[in-house]
Design an enzyme around this catalytic site. Structure first.
Site, PDB file in Angstrom:
ATOM      1  N   LYS A   1     -23.216 -67.583  48.300  1.00  0.00           N
ATOM      2  CA  LYS A   1     -24.513 -66.619  48.296  1.00  0.00           C
ATOM      3  C   LYS A   1     -25.495 -67.306  49.445  1.00  0.00           C
ATOM      4  O   LYS A   1     -26.571 -66.771  49.424  1.00  0.00           O
ATOM      5  CB  LYS A   1     -24.989 -65.946  47.121  1.00  0.00           C
ATOM      6  CG  LYS A   1     -23.882 -65.228  46.431  1.00  0.00           C
ATOM      7  CD  LYS A   1     -24.425 -64.370  45.000  1.00  0.00           C
ATOM      8  CE  LYS A   1     -23.499 -63.893  44.369  1.00  0.00           C
ATOM      9  NZ  LYS A   1     -23.934 -62.875  43.229  1.00  0.00           N
TER      10      LYS A   1
ATOM     11  N   LYS B   1     -25.349 -32.798  31.680  1.00  0.00           N
ATOM     12  CA  LYS B   1     -24.586 -33.665  30.683  1.00  0.00           C
ATOM     13  C   LYS B   1     -23.374 -33.419  30.368  1.00  0.00           C
ATOM     14  O   LYS B   1     -22.905 -32.324  30.314  1.00  0.00           O
ATOM     15  CB  LYS B   1     -25.432 -33.716  29.363  1.00  0.00           C
ATOM     16  CG  LYS B   1     -24.885 -34.396  28.241  1.00  0.00           C
ATOM     17  CD  LYS B   1     -26.025 -34.068  27.006  1.00  0.00           C
ATOM     18  CE  LYS B   1     -25.173 -35.046  25.721  1.00  0.00           C
ATOM     19  NZ  LYS B   1     -25.702 -34.746  24.512  1.00  0.00           N
TER      20      LYS B   1
ATOM     21  N   ASN C   1     -27.363 -53.447  31.062  1.00  0.00           N
ATOM     22  CA  ASN C   1     -26.943 -54.921  30.201  1.00  0.00           C
ATOM     23  C   ASN C   1     -28.270 -55.123  29.426  1.00  0.00           C
ATOM     24  O   ASN C   1     -29.345 -54.587  29.440  1.00  0.00           O
ATOM     25  CB  ASN C   1     -26.621 -55.679  31.269  1.00  0.00           C
ATOM     26  CG  ASN C   1     -27.850 -55.877  32.476  1.00  0.00           C
ATOM     27  OD1 ASN C   1     -28.677 -56.511  32.008  1.00  0.00           O
ATOM     28  ND2 ASN C   1     -27.539 -55.579  33.516  1.00  0.00           N
TER      29      ASN C   1
HETATM   30  N1  CTP Z   1     -26.848 -60.067  42.111  1.00  0.00           N
HETATM   31  C1  CTP Z   1     -27.336 -59.311  43.042  1.00  0.00           C
HETATM   32  N2  CTP Z   1     -26.264 -58.206  43.245  1.00  0.00           N
HETATM   33  C2  CTP Z   1     -25.309 -57.713  42.380  1.00  0.00           C
HETATM   34  C3  CTP Z   1     -24.912 -58.692  41.433  1.00  0.00           C
HETATM   35  C4  CTP Z   1     -25.629 -59.893  41.191  1.00  0.00           C
HETATM   36  O1  CTP Z   1     -28.113 -59.596  43.642  1.00  0.00           O
HETATM   37  N3  CTP Z   1     -24.943 -56.871  42.555  1.00  0.00           N
HETATM   38  C5  CTP Z   1     -27.445 -61.432  41.912  1.00  0.00           C
HETATM   39  C6  CTP Z   1     -28.103 -61.718  40.566  1.00  0.00           C
HETATM   40  O2  CTP Z   1     -29.666 -61.097  40.746  1.00  0.00           O
HETATM   41  C7  CTP Z   1     -27.896 -62.991  40.240  1.00  0.00           C
HETATM   42  C8  CTP Z   1     -26.898 -63.690  40.966  1.00  0.00           C
HETATM   43  O3  CTP Z   1     -26.426 -62.508  41.775  1.00  0.00           O
HETATM   44  O4  CTP Z   1     -29.301 -63.788  41.007  1.00  0.00           O
HETATM   45  C9  CTP Z   1     -25.610 -63.926  39.989  1.00  0.00           C
HETATM   46  O5  CTP Z   1     -25.069 -62.771  39.546  1.00  0.00           O
HETATM   47  P1  CTP Z   1     -23.782 -62.856  38.586  1.00  0.00           P
HETATM   48  O6  CTP Z   1     -23.561 -61.527  38.083  1.00  0.00           O
HETATM   49  O7  CTP Z   1     -23.788 -64.094  37.656  1.00  0.00           O
HETATM   50  O8  CTP Z   1     -23.005 -63.071  39.588  1.00  0.00           O
HETATM   51  P2  CTP Z   1     -21.455 -62.475  40.408  1.00  0.00           P
HETATM   52  O9  CTP Z   1     -21.704 -62.854  41.557  1.00  0.00           O
HETATM   53  O10 CTP Z   1     -21.799 -61.108  39.873  1.00  0.00           O
HETATM   54  O11 CTP Z   1     -20.116 -63.108  39.700  1.00  0.00           O
HETATM   55  P3  CTP Z   1     -19.588 -62.818  38.187  1.00  0.00           P
HETATM   56  O12 CTP Z   1     -20.073 -61.444  37.638  1.00  0.00           O
HETATM   57  O13 CTP Z   1     -18.297 -62.464  38.458  1.00  0.00           O
HETATM   58  O14 CTP Z   1     -19.882 -64.152  37.567  1.00  0.00           O
END
Ligand code: CTP
Length: 401
Positions: A344, A291, A212
């Site tokens: 969380k 690959k 990303n």
């Molecule tokens: N995070 C994490 N582990 C993951 C995904 C996310 O620790 N596998 C943590 C990120 O570091 C951040 C928080 O969760 O602090 C929010 O991540 P986000 O992607 O916005 O939230 P999601 O819970 O994945 O929800 P969505 O993508 O549906 O908005």
């Protein structure tokens, strides 16, 4: 930013017998430019390498070296310099001076001043790598640390003696950060904090991965700010091009699974954890050893979910531990933030607005909505370092006393 830290601060610089003394002339010059009030003490050996005149001209002050001065304005230099100092910086510190300071000797003005002072002491060793790696020197450094002095590791490289190894005087940019830390408000002193930063890379084969747009800048700014405020910082970082912030322990990882393992194994010893990383929610179901040829790639990529690291941290949270999450949102910032805060088990969530071009991923600035259990605060549009400090202000208020 830096200027406010140094201006008017009384810094004693102790120059001892090492060829690197000439480099410290530049340090004194820089500190004087930052408007610090610098007094230089030189040992007899130090004066063999650089003349006191150089340091007097650069600091704009008389250089001290005599223990038993008869001058009327300086009868007790060791007491006065030590008592008034905000910080004593011993650089370069020779093996001999390390040994004396480690044993509390007081046979010259510098050692006496250190003994007579209660200011923070930063020591920058510089010597031949064999002298540095000698067990006697190692023991002395251990003892100096146990006495509460900060010893800044020398750099590795080619030295004046044409040998390569550890013993070169540390670089000023690094030392300056330690000086700034010593002169700053240390409201995180003695606190272990862990910050995760950057993206993760989820491999499909040796050539391709899913990732990303995270640059890691926000997490690195949080790490830098925490170090400045006195914390011991562990930074678990996904792949970025950013240099490791000074004084920070960095663990580099690639995938969400690696980040999970690193973060979870270090969680218990940290009282504050911030998950600023943009962890990939999914990974390719199969990581191919070789690959994948383009005619073998299917139009649909099969994915499987990664573990939610923050959710796991929330479940295992110890009493008193502070857990901070991030959310990247382009709409309904408040509602999404509150939802994740609860789900969380977080103490604070920093919601990044990624709907504008000037905030969020890859850019220098940010605008964050901070939500905790008792309310919310809209932070201003500002640099990521300033945002980091505002977030830390909020966290510090939650630290149990
Ligand atoms: N995070 C994490 N582990 C993951 C995904 C996310 O620790 N596998 C943590 C990120 O570091 C951040 C928080 O969760 O602090 C929010 O991540 P986000 O992607 O916005 O939230 P999601 O819970 O994945 O929800 P969505 O993508 O549906 O908005």
């Amino acid at each position: 930013m830096m200027q406010a830290v140094f201006a008017g601060k009384k810094i004693v610089v102790g120059v001892t017998g090492s060829i690197a003394a000439f480099k410290v002339a530049g340090w004194v010059s820089d500190l004087a430019k930052e408007e610090a009030d610098v007094s230089v003490i030189m040992t007899q050996s130090g004066m063999e390498f650089v003349t006191p005149l150089t340091f007097a001209a650069l600091s704009g002050r008389k250089v001290h070296s005599e223990m038993f001065g008869t001058e009327i304005d300086d009868p007790m230099a060791h007491i006065n310099l030590g008592r008034e100092a905000d910080l004593i910086l011993v650089a370069p510190a020779s093996a001999n001076t390390l040994a004396k300071l480690a044993n509390g000797l007081a046979d010259n003005l510098l050692c006496t001043t250190v003994l007579a002072s209660r200011a923070q002491v930063l020591i920058c060793p510089a010597m031949n790598s064999r002298m540095y790696s000698h067990p006697a020197t190692k023991e002395n450094i251990k003892r100096l640390k146990s006495l509460g002095y900060t010893v800044i590791n020398p750099a590795i490289g080619l030295m004046a003696c044409k040998e390569e190894g550890e013993g070169r005087l540390a670089e000023w940019d690094d030392v300056k950060e330690y000086v700034a830390r010593a002169l700053s408000v240390n409201d995180l002193r003695g606190t272990n904090v862990m910050i995760s930063a950057g993206p993760t890379r989820e491999p499909l084969d040796p050539a391709r991965y899913l990732s990303n747009r995270s640059s890691g800048k926000m997490g690195y700014a949080l790490a830098r700010a925490a170090f400045r405020r006195g914390a011991h910082v562990t930074l678990v970082s996904g792949p970025t091009t950013l240099p490791c912030p000074v004084g920070v322990d960095r663990l580099q990882v690639q995938t969400a699974d690696e980040m999970y393992n690193a973060v979870i194994s270090h969680a218990a010893k940290n009282s504050i954890i911030i998950k600023a990383a943009a962890v990939a929610d999914y990974k390719p179901a199969k990581n191919h050893e070789h690959k994948v040829k383009k005619d073998q790639i299917k139009s649909h990529l099969e994915l499987e979910p990664n573990k939610d690291i923050l959710l796991a941290l929330g479940k295992m949270k110890k009493p008193g531990q502070i857990l901070v999450g991030f959310a990247a949102e382009s709409q309904n910032l408040r509602d999404e933030g509150v939802k994740k805060l609860k789900k969380k088990n977080l103490d604070i969530i920093a919601v990044n607005d990624i709907s504008t071009k000037n905030t969020g991923f890859e850019v220098e600035n940010n605008q964050v909505l901070l939500i905790n259990k008792s309310g919310e605060e809209q932070l201003p549009f500002t640099s990521k370092l300033h945002t980091a400090n505002l977030i830390w202000n909020d966290i510090v208020r939650l630290i149990p006393t």
